[in-house]
Design an enzyme around this catalytic site. Structure first.
Site, PDB file in Angstrom:
ATOM      1  N   ARG A 235      48.626  73.202  34.595  1.00 28.42           N
ATOM      2  CA  ARG A 235      48.217  71.808  34.577  1.00 28.42           C
ATOM      3  C   ARG A 235      47.775  71.368  35.966  1.00 28.42           C
ATOM      4  O   ARG A 235      48.390  71.703  36.967  1.00 28.42           O
ATOM      5  CB  ARG A 235      49.379  70.909  34.092  1.00 28.42           C
ATOM      6  CG  ARG A 235      49.676  71.059  32.603  1.00 28.42           C
ATOM      7  CD  ARG A 235      48.516  70.548  31.757  1.00 28.42           C
ATOM      8  NE  ARG A 235      48.785  70.573  30.329  1.00 28.42           N
ATOM      9  CZ  ARG A 235      48.421  71.546  29.520  1.00 28.42           C
ATOM     10  NH1 ARG A 235      47.788  72.612  30.005  1.00 28.42           N
ATOM     11  NH2 ARG A 235      48.674  71.477  28.221  1.00 28.42           N
ATOM     12  N   GLU A 264      40.435  65.247  34.179  1.00 28.89           N
ATOM     13  CA  GLU A 264      39.548  66.080  33.368  1.00 28.89           C
ATOM     14  C   GLU A 264      38.845  65.232  32.321  1.00 28.89           C
ATOM     15  O   GLU A 264      39.496  64.388  31.689  1.00 28.89           O
ATOM     16  CB  GLU A 264      40.357  67.191  32.669  1.00 28.89           C
ATOM     17  CG  GLU A 264      41.017  68.140  33.633  1.00 28.89           C
ATOM     18  CD  GLU A 264      41.827  69.228  32.922  1.00 28.89           C
ATOM     19  OE1 GLU A 264      41.891  69.209  31.672  1.00 28.89           O
ATOM     20  OE2 GLU A 264      42.392  70.092  33.600  1.00 28.89           O
ATOM     21  N   HIS A 283      39.079  74.243  32.157  1.00 30.38           N
ATOM     22  CA  HIS A 283      40.289  74.248  31.336  1.00 30.38           C
ATOM     23  C   HIS A 283      40.064  74.980  30.009  1.00 30.38           C
ATOM     24  O   HIS A 283      40.373  74.462  28.927  1.00 30.38           O
ATOM     25  CB  HIS A 283      40.788  72.827  31.069  1.00 30.38           C
ATOM     26  CG  HIS A 283      42.278  72.768  30.858  1.00 30.38           C
ATOM     27  ND1 HIS A 283      43.033  71.676  31.187  1.00 30.38           N
ATOM     28  CD2 HIS A 283      43.152  73.682  30.349  1.00 30.38           C
ATOM     29  CE1 HIS A 283      44.306  71.905  30.889  1.00 30.38           C
ATOM     30  NE2 HIS A 283      44.400  73.121  30.371  1.00 30.38           N
TER      31      HIS A 283
END
Length: 314
Positions: A235, A264, A283
């Site tokens: 994360r 994000e 991601h």
């Protein structure tokens, strides 16, 4: 309103689910919220459709969203990280929160190694130089990983896979995980300061909590070896990005590989985009052909495990 003959509505915060997951939920009406659902989007859909379950792919699920559906019984993550779900709010409302534990572990572990190799061997930089007409054989030296130390923060399904691969490469593996009672053969459990101080490659595989937010900061980076590599497929909130940028600029770190970020997606020009010794990916560590199916079927099965058990007891 629920379609005729269906047991209830499942709201999916995304555009799709794997066909295998759709089949598991065949007795339920599926409502898809789109690729980038906002809180307001999910509020409206929850109020309109009164879902018994929410499968979380994108966006966050807050207490307000939970309150919009009186039928809601379970929030099921399409993956393993549940930090986008307000678990405290769910607990207060008697709503179960489930994760598809281990479903994307192979994919994330493989992507971790893609980033480690890219950093150690400067894959992206050399590719760019070749395309510009350079031949850097006489000046380039990559990092050989055999005999180096890999430090893991987090020793769950992903961290263990990453560690076992490192052992096969002849690396020494140390790990810190306050919840790990034992480690795979060849992996040494140590305290966090030791991981920071001894790692040639530091790889993050822990959930984001209030306690470990920005655990990678100016102080922890200063304790790391000069020329170390940092990789994060966990994360983004685990890292103080400004401190990381300074460590990369100064040469304190040789390189970093990042698959997750504090915000994000990037909404504007981001300082990390101008750093040459960082490898970036959006991601997608857990996004693979097989993980897509495993996360979808895991999330769908978790929905049934809660909803149908409650219905049977009613």
């Amino acid at each position: 309103m629920t379609a005729a003959g269906k047991k209830g509505v499942v709201l999916v915060t995304g555009t799709d689910l794997a066909p295998q997951a759709v089949e598991i939920l065949r007795d339920y009406e599926l409502v898809f919220a789109g690729a980038k659902p906002t809180e307001e989007d999910l509020l409206k859909l929850s109020a309109q459709h009164q879902p018994v379950a929410i499968i979380v792919r994108y966006g966050s699920v807050t207490g307000r969203i939970m309150d919009a559906s009186k039928a809601l019984r379970v929030i099921s993550k399409h993956g393993t990280g549940i930090d986008t779900i307000d678990s405290k709010a769910a607990q207060e409302r008697g709503i179960a929160v489930k994760a598809a534990v281990g479903a994307n572990a192979p994919a994330v572990a493989e992507h971790t190694w893609a980033l480690i190799f890219a950093c150690a061997k400067n894959v992206v930089g050399l590719d760019g130089r070749m395309r510009q007409g350079y031949w850097d054989k006489s000046t380039h030296k990559s990092v050989e990983l055999q005999g180096r130390t890999l430090g893991l923060v987090g020793l769950g399904a992903i961290g263990r896979r990453v560690g076992l691969t490192a052992l096969s490469l002849g690396m020494h593996v140390i790990a810190h995980d306050p919840f790990a009672r034992e480690a795979p053969a060849g992996v040494e459990l140590v305290d966090l300061d030791t991981v920071f101080a001894q790692s040639d490659v530091l790889s993050l595989h822990c959930p984001l909590t209030d306690e470990n937010k920005r655990m990678i900061n100016a102080q922890s980076l200063a304790r790391m070896k000069d020329g170390a590599i940092l990789v994060n497929t966990a994360r983004g909130g685990l890292i103080d990005e400004q401190a990381l940028i300074e460590a990369l600029d100064s040469g304190k770190l040789r390189a970093a590989g990042l698959d997750s970020f504090a915000q994000e997606p990037f909404t504007a020009q981001h300082p990390l985009q101008n750093i040459g010794n960082v490898v970036l990916s959006p991601h997608i560590g857990g996004v693979s052909d097989r993980a897509y199916v495993a996360m979808g079927t895991g999330a769908a099965s978790n929905v049934l495990a809660v909803v149908e058990t409650e219905q049977a007891l009613a």
